[in-house]
Design a protein around this motif. Structure first.
Motif, PDB file in Angstrom:
ATOM      1  N   GLN A 137      -3.717 -12.641   4.308  1.00 27.73           N
ATOM      2  CA  GLN A 137      -4.607 -12.031   3.320  1.00 27.73           C
ATOM      3  C   GLN A 137      -4.131 -10.637   2.929  1.00 27.73           C
ATOM      4  N   PHE A 138      -3.834  -9.820   3.912  1.00 26.35           N
ATOM      5  CA  PHE A 138      -3.418  -8.448   3.619  1.00 26.35           C
ATOM      6  C   PHE A 138      -2.011  -8.404   3.040  1.00 26.35           C
ATOM      7  N   GLY A 139      -1.145  -9.325   3.482  1.00 28.52           N
ATOM      8  CA  GLY A 139       0.184  -9.408   2.900  1.00 28.52           C
ATOM      9  C   GLY A 139       0.115  -9.786   1.426  1.00 28.52           C
ATOM     10  N   CYS A 140      -0.794 -10.672   1.089  1.00 32.63           N
ATOM     11  CA  CYS A 140      -0.989 -11.070  -0.299  1.00 32.63           C
ATOM     12  C   CYS A 140      -1.419  -9.875  -1.142  1.00 32.63           C
ATOM     13  N   GLN A 141      -2.335  -9.082  -0.633  1.00 33.15           N
ATOM     14  CA  GLN A 141      -2.758  -7.899  -1.373  1.00 33.15           C
ATOM     15  C   GLN A 141      -1.607  -6.909  -1.568  1.00 33.15           C
ATOM     16  N   LEU A 142      -0.773  -6.750  -0.532  1.00 33.21           N
ATOM     17  CA  LEU A 142       0.388  -5.872  -0.678  1.00 33.21           C
ATOM     18  C   LEU A 142       1.350  -6.412  -1.737  1.00 33.21           C
ATOM     19  N   GLY A 143       1.453  -7.734  -1.832  1.00 37.10           N
ATOM     20  CA  GLY A 143       2.296  -8.325  -2.858  1.00 37.10           C
ATOM     21  C   GLY A 143       1.790  -8.020  -4.252  1.00 37.10           C
ATOM     22  N   LEU A 144       0.500  -8.162  -4.451  1.00 32.66           N
ATOM     23  CA  LEU A 144      -0.099  -7.841  -5.748  1.00 32.66           C
ATOM     24  C   LEU A 144       0.063  -6.368  -6.072  1.00 32.66           C
ATOM     25  N   LEU A 145      -0.247  -5.505  -5.107  1.00 29.77           N
ATOM     26  CA  LEU A 145      -0.124  -4.057  -5.306  1.00 29.77           C
ATOM     27  C   LEU A 145       1.312  -3.683  -5.666  1.00 29.77           C
ATOM     28  N   SER A 146       2.274  -4.215  -4.927  1.00 28.81           N
ATOM     29  CA  SER A 146       3.679  -3.879  -5.168  1.00 28.81           C
ATOM     30  C   SER A 146       4.119  -4.316  -6.555  1.00 28.81           C
ATOM     31  N   ALA A 147       3.742  -5.537  -6.943  1.00 24.99           N
ATOM     32  CA  ALA A 147       4.130  -6.042  -8.258  1.00 24.99           C
ATOM     33  C   ALA A 147       3.541  -5.190  -9.373  1.00 24.99           C
ATOM     34  N   ARG A 148       2.302  -4.788  -9.206  1.00 24.32           N
ATOM     35  CA  ARG A 148       1.643  -3.996 -10.242  1.00 24.32           C
ATOM     36  C   ARG A 148       2.236  -2.590 -10.352  1.00 24.32           C
ATOM     37  N   MET A 149       2.752  -2.052  -9.253  1.00 20.88           N
ATOM     38  CA  MET A 149       3.274  -0.685  -9.254  1.00 20.88           C
ATOM     39  C   MET A 149       4.770  -0.630  -9.555  1.00 20.88           C
ATOM     40  N   SER A 150       5.415  -1.781  -9.658  1.00 20.33           N
ATOM     41  CA  SER A 150       6.862  -1.813  -9.900  1.00 20.33           C
ATOM     42  C   SER A 150       7.176  -1.712 -11.389  1.00 20.33           C
ATOM     43  N   LYS A 151       8.161  -0.892 -11.711  1.00 15.46           N
ATOM     44  CA  LYS A 151       8.657  -0.784 -13.089  1.00 15.46           C
ATOM     45  C   LYS A 151       9.863  -1.691 -13.317  1.00 15.46           C
ATOM     46  N   THR A 152      10.579  -1.983 -12.242  1.00  9.40           N
ATOM     47  CA  THR A 152      11.762  -2.847 -12.368  1.00  9.40           C
ATOM     48  C   THR A 152      11.408  -4.320 -12.204  1.00  9.40           C
ATOM     49  N   HIS A 153      10.173  -4.584 -11.763  1.00  7.25           N
ATOM     50  CA  HIS A 153       9.714  -5.942 -11.456  1.00  7.25           C
ATOM     51  C   HIS A 153      10.517  -6.552 -10.318  1.00  7.25           C
ATOM     52  N   LYS A 154      11.033  -5.666  -9.456  1.00  5.14           N
ATOM     53  CA  LYS A 154      11.722  -6.085  -8.235  1.00  5.14           C
ATOM     54  C   LYS A 154      11.117  -5.340  -7.053  1.00  5.14           C
ATOM     55  N   VAL A 155      10.690  -6.070  -6.038  1.00  2.00           N
ATOM     56  CA  VAL A 155      10.064  -5.467  -4.862  1.00  2.00           C
ATOM     57  C   VAL A 155      10.723  -6.024  -3.615  1.00  2.00           C
ATOM     58  N   GLY A 156      10.598  -5.299  -2.495  1.00  2.00           N
ATOM     59  CA  GLY A 156      11.277  -5.724  -1.280  1.00  2.00           C
ATOM     60  C   GLY A 156      10.447  -5.536  -0.029  1.00  2.00           C
ATOM     61  N   GLY A 157      10.754  -6.336   0.989  1.00  2.00           N
ATOM     62  CA  GLY A 157      10.079  -6.225   2.274  1.00  2.00           C
ATOM     63  C   GLY A 157      11.083  -6.166   3.409  1.00  2.00           C
ATOM     64  N   VAL A 158      10.799  -5.329   4.410  1.00  2.00           N
ATOM     65  CA  VAL A 158      11.629  -5.227   5.606  1.00  2.00           C
ATOM     66  C   VAL A 158      10.762  -5.602   6.807  1.00  2.00           C
ATOM     67  N   TYR A 159      11.190  -6.599   7.548  1.00  2.00           N
ATOM     68  CA  TYR A 159      10.405  -7.119   8.669  1.00  2.00           C
ATOM     69  C   TYR A 159      11.311  -7.339   9.877  1.00  2.00           C
ATOM     70  N   GLY A 160      10.688  -7.493  11.029  1.00  2.00           N
ATOM     71  CA  GLY A 160      11.385  -7.884  12.243  1.00  2.00           C
ATOM     72  C   GLY A 160      10.793  -9.185  12.754  1.00  2.00           C
ATOM     73  N   LEU A 161      11.367  -9.717  13.828  1.00  2.00           N
ATOM     74  CA  LEU A 161      10.826 -10.892  14.513  1.00  2.00           C
ATOM     75  C   LEU A 161      10.646 -12.079  13.572  1.00  2.00           C
TER      76      LEU A 161
END
Length: 339
Positions: A137-161
């Motif tokens: 649920q919270f990851g989905c919201q971060l996806g929406l937020l990131s897409a809306r705030m991006s000017k290049t329409h490219k977003v990225g995530g860094v994760y472990g495990l």
């Protein structure tokens, strides 16, 4: 196997930790019951194990005397669980899903003890449970937020495990919902959740590929992600107010994990005689205990640069998760590395 000693300490201070914890739902301490936690590392790591220590201490206002064992090796898990259970501890926690197997072996010998795996995803009736917040649920919201705030329409995530269920849930939720909102998503996995330098290098790589909004789920390494965003002046999300302090103009928000409310909610029910033998996941559909929330700084959920229209979209998404109108179960393919 060596027997682990029980160490008792009063109070908790985590200097520089990136987790903000409250004592929602606490009541006056009675100190009639005992709770303990097994930690895979040191409480002084200012990261995952420091969080575990703060979790068990948060049970004191719920009427529990507390104890902990740190640096518990895999081979010692069973002995440590038995040690606490045989001394009358009514709640014994293990700080990660790795403790579930040992709990399943020990629990039948202590049917009145509640065993809890923090951030796990399995349970065994009647008294082994896992607790986590709804990363999808919270990851989905971060996806929406990131897409809306991006000017290049490219977003990225860094994760472990990679492959751990809650990582799959958050990274997959991020990809699904950012993609639905019109952004291209690239995900990188690093080897060490604590390695800030490795996280920064991965983040810089994403920025070089055109990403202008970053997110992730790391422990101490989260600071490296934010430092990369600061160096290249792109937006980023974090896991605590300390990240806002690193780059106040660029951190959009932080996920604040409310473990005291989640664990406290269960502890109160255990005190009342109830035991759990399943995976309990908190989210918008389990209000008032939602497991996590967003915070830019105390009293403010998002950086002022986030338009009110975007905040409204995020609130609507939360309501839809709460009502069951929206459901999301990300797959490993959704959480895959790369684009």
């Amino acid at each position: 196997m060596p027997k682990l000693s029980l160490v008792h300490r009063a109070g908790v201070l985590i200097a520089g930790a990136t987790f903000v914890l409250g004592l929602a739902g606490a009541h006056p301490a009675l100190a009639d019951d005992k709770a303990a936690i097994l930690l895979p590392g040191s409480i002084n790591d200012q990261s995952w194990n420091a969080l575990g220590y703060s979790i068990v201490k948060s049970l004191e206002p719920h009427g529990f005397k507390t104890a902990y064992s740190e640096n518990v090796a895999d081979a010692d898990e069973g002995d440590a669980l038995r040690d606490y259970a045989s001394q009358g501890y009514s709640i014994v926690l293990g700080h990660s899903g790795r403790f579930v197997s040992a709990m399943e072996e020990v629990a039948p010998d202590f049917p009145k003890v509640q065993f809890i795996a923090v951030s796990g995803n399995e349970g065994q009736a009647p008294n082994v449970m896992s607790i986590d917040w709804n990363n999808a649920q919270f990851g989905c919201q971060l996806g929406l937020l990131s897409a809306r705030m991006s000017k290049t329409h490219k977003v990225g995530g860094v994760y472990g495990l990679q492959g751990v269920p809650n990582i799959t849930a958050q990274a997959g939720g991020f990809r699904v919902c950012a993609t639905q909102a019109g952004a291209k998503v690239t995900i990188i996995y690093i080897k060490d959740m604590e390695d800030s330098a490795e996280a920064k290098e991965a983040a810089l790589s994403l920025i070089d590929q055109g990403a202008d909004v970053l997110t992730g789920k790391l422990n101490a390494a989260e600071a490296g992600l934010v430092e990369a965003a600061k160096d290249k002046h792109v937006y980023v999300t974090g896991r605590g107010y300390d990240q806002t302090k690193i780059a106040p103009d660029l951190v959009l928000t932080n996920i604040l994990e409310d473990w005291p409310s989640m664990i406290g909610n269960v502890a109160d029910q255990v005190k009342a005689g109830k035991l759990f033998g399943s995976f309990v996941q908190y989210g918008y559909n389990t209000a008032p205990v939602t497991g996590a929330s967003f915070g830019y700084q105390p009293g403010q959920a998002f950086n002022p640069v986030v338009p009110a229209s975007v905040v409204k979209e995020l609130d609507t998404m939360a309501s839809d998760f709460g009502s069951g109108k929206r459901k999301l179960v990300p797959t490993e393919h959704d959480a895959r590395p790369g684009s």
